[in-house]
Design an enzyme around this catalytic site. Structure first.
Site, short mmCIF file in Angstrom:
data_model
loop_
_atom_site.label_atom_id
_atom_site.label_comp_id
_atom_site.label_asym_id
_atom_site.label_seq_id
_atom_site.Cartn_x
_atom_site.Cartn_y
_atom_site.Cartn_z
N PHE A 10 32.56 30.99 31.83
CA PHE A 10 34.00 30.82 32.03
C PHE A 10 34.32 29.58 32.85
CE2 PHE A 10 37.93 32.40 34.35
CZ PHE A 10 38.79 32.16 33.29
N VAL A 11 33.60 29.40 33.97
CA VAL A 11 33.84 28.25 34.84
C VAL A 11 33.19 27.00 34.26
CG1 VAL A 11 33.47 27.28 37.14
CG2 VAL A 11 34.06 29.70 36.88
N SER A 110 30.31 33.38 46.15
CA SER A 110 31.35 34.39 46.00
C SER A 110 31.89 34.80 47.36
CB SER A 110 30.78 35.62 45.29
OG SER A 110 31.67 36.72 45.38
N TYR A 136 25.12 42.17 44.49
CA TYR A 136 25.55 40.83 44.08
C TYR A 136 25.87 39.97 45.31
CZ TYR A 136 28.59 37.18 42.13
OH TYR A 136 29.18 35.98 41.81
N GLY A 185 53.98 46.53 27.40
CA GLY A 185 55.17 47.19 27.93
C GLY A 185 54.90 48.59 28.45
#
Length: 312
Positions: A10-11, A110, A136, A185
């Site tokens: 993603f990065v 992180s 992690y 919604g």
């Protein structure tokens, strides 16, 4: 030359958009079908390839690849699995970088190194003592400590960037799920969760910060926290998700104590704190040291995160 791990993530994909093809070396397990130069490395393997010859033209490594959160962990020893990639794998890469004469090693870490929550506390800073709570975060904290020690011993510059939740176009996991629910919604019970604050960072702001850290002389051997510098409550997050999708915000007024009671009864207090509690980052050090501020607004990132995936 800039070597990049995690280039297909993603990065990584967003970072590559900011850098010239001819100045990048992609480092990973599987060779991409692109025009980039490529070097093979499996961080999870004990049989590492010799990277020295491949890195001899590299000035900076941006290490993004990691073993991230596993929703359905099946390993009998999760901490060992995280350490194998995030700690030992990172240190092996850094040691080979030293031997190759790499000047700077940028480690994407992180905020979990600081901890899980700032509820009833001050925002996290880069100088806080590490307090990771899960495998992690522990593996990232150990990698940071050893990288900074390696920098002292060898002279290679180390830059550490800790980020909170990263979002933007093609974001996945809980952020994407919540965006979809709002877009449909559906009535969501978050209207009264308005006194907490969460720091987020759009992938566009994060990669801009990484690009600055590649060259900035004052980035050497520093820890930086990254965020949009615009913290939001859960209620504000849901309202903005509705706004960027041109939807009405059907948020129900369920009292916060109901969530906390449910968390205690279901033994999910940590999950409820992520929903109702705070996690704030103070990025003053990042802004002042690098003369940097997030170039993109929260609305910009949310709008792109709301884009429907291409069907092509």
């Amino acid at each position: 030359m800039i070597a990049i791990t995690g280039y297909n993530g993603f990065v990584g994909k967003q970072l590559l958009k900011l850098l010239p093809v001819e100045k990048c070396l992609l480092v990973g397990r599987v060779e991409p079908q692109t025009n980039y130069r490529f070097c093979q490395l499996d961080l999870s393997s004990n049989k590492y390839l010799d990277l020295i010859s491949s890195l001899n033209e590299v000035d900076t490594i941006v290490h993004i690849a990691a073993r991230v959160h596993v929703m359905n962990e099946k390993s009998s020893d999760p901490i060992a699995e995280f350490r194998a990639v995030n700690t030992q794998g990172t240190l092996n890469l850094a040691r080979q970088a030293v031997k190759s004469g790499v000047r700077r090693f940028i480690f994407i870490s992180s905020i979990k190194v600081n901890g899980e929550s700032t509820t009833n506390k001050s925002p996290f800073t880069e100088s806080d003592n590490p307090a990771p709570e899960d495998p992690y975060g522990i593996s990232k904290a150990e990698a940071e400590q050893q990288l900074l020690e390696l920098a002292k011993q060898t002279g290679m510059e180390v830059v550490i960037i800790r980020s909170p939740l990263v979002y933007g176009e093609a974001v996945k996991a809980n952020f994407a799920s919540l965006m979809r629910f709002v877009g449909k919604g559906l009535p969501l019970p978050f209207r009264l969760i308005k006194n907490n604050k969460r720091s987020l960072v759009s992938v566009y702001n994060l990669v801009d910060l990484i690009k600055v850290c590649i060259k900035h002389p004052k980035a050497a051997n520093q820890v930086f926290l990254a965020s949009d510098d615009h913290d939001l409550s859960t209620a504000e997050i849901v309202a903005l998700m509705a706004q960027v999708q041109n939807k009405k915000n059907f948020a129900l007024p369920v009292p916060v104590w109901c969530f906390k009671l449910a968390g205690k009864m279901l033994n999910k207090a940590d999950v409820i704190d992520r929903l109702t509690g705070s996690l704030q980052l103070d990025i003053t050090h990042t802004k002042n040291t690098l003369n940097w501020k997030p170039p993109y607004s929260v609305g910009h990132g949310f709008k792109l995160a709301a884009k429907k995936p291409s069907t092509k």
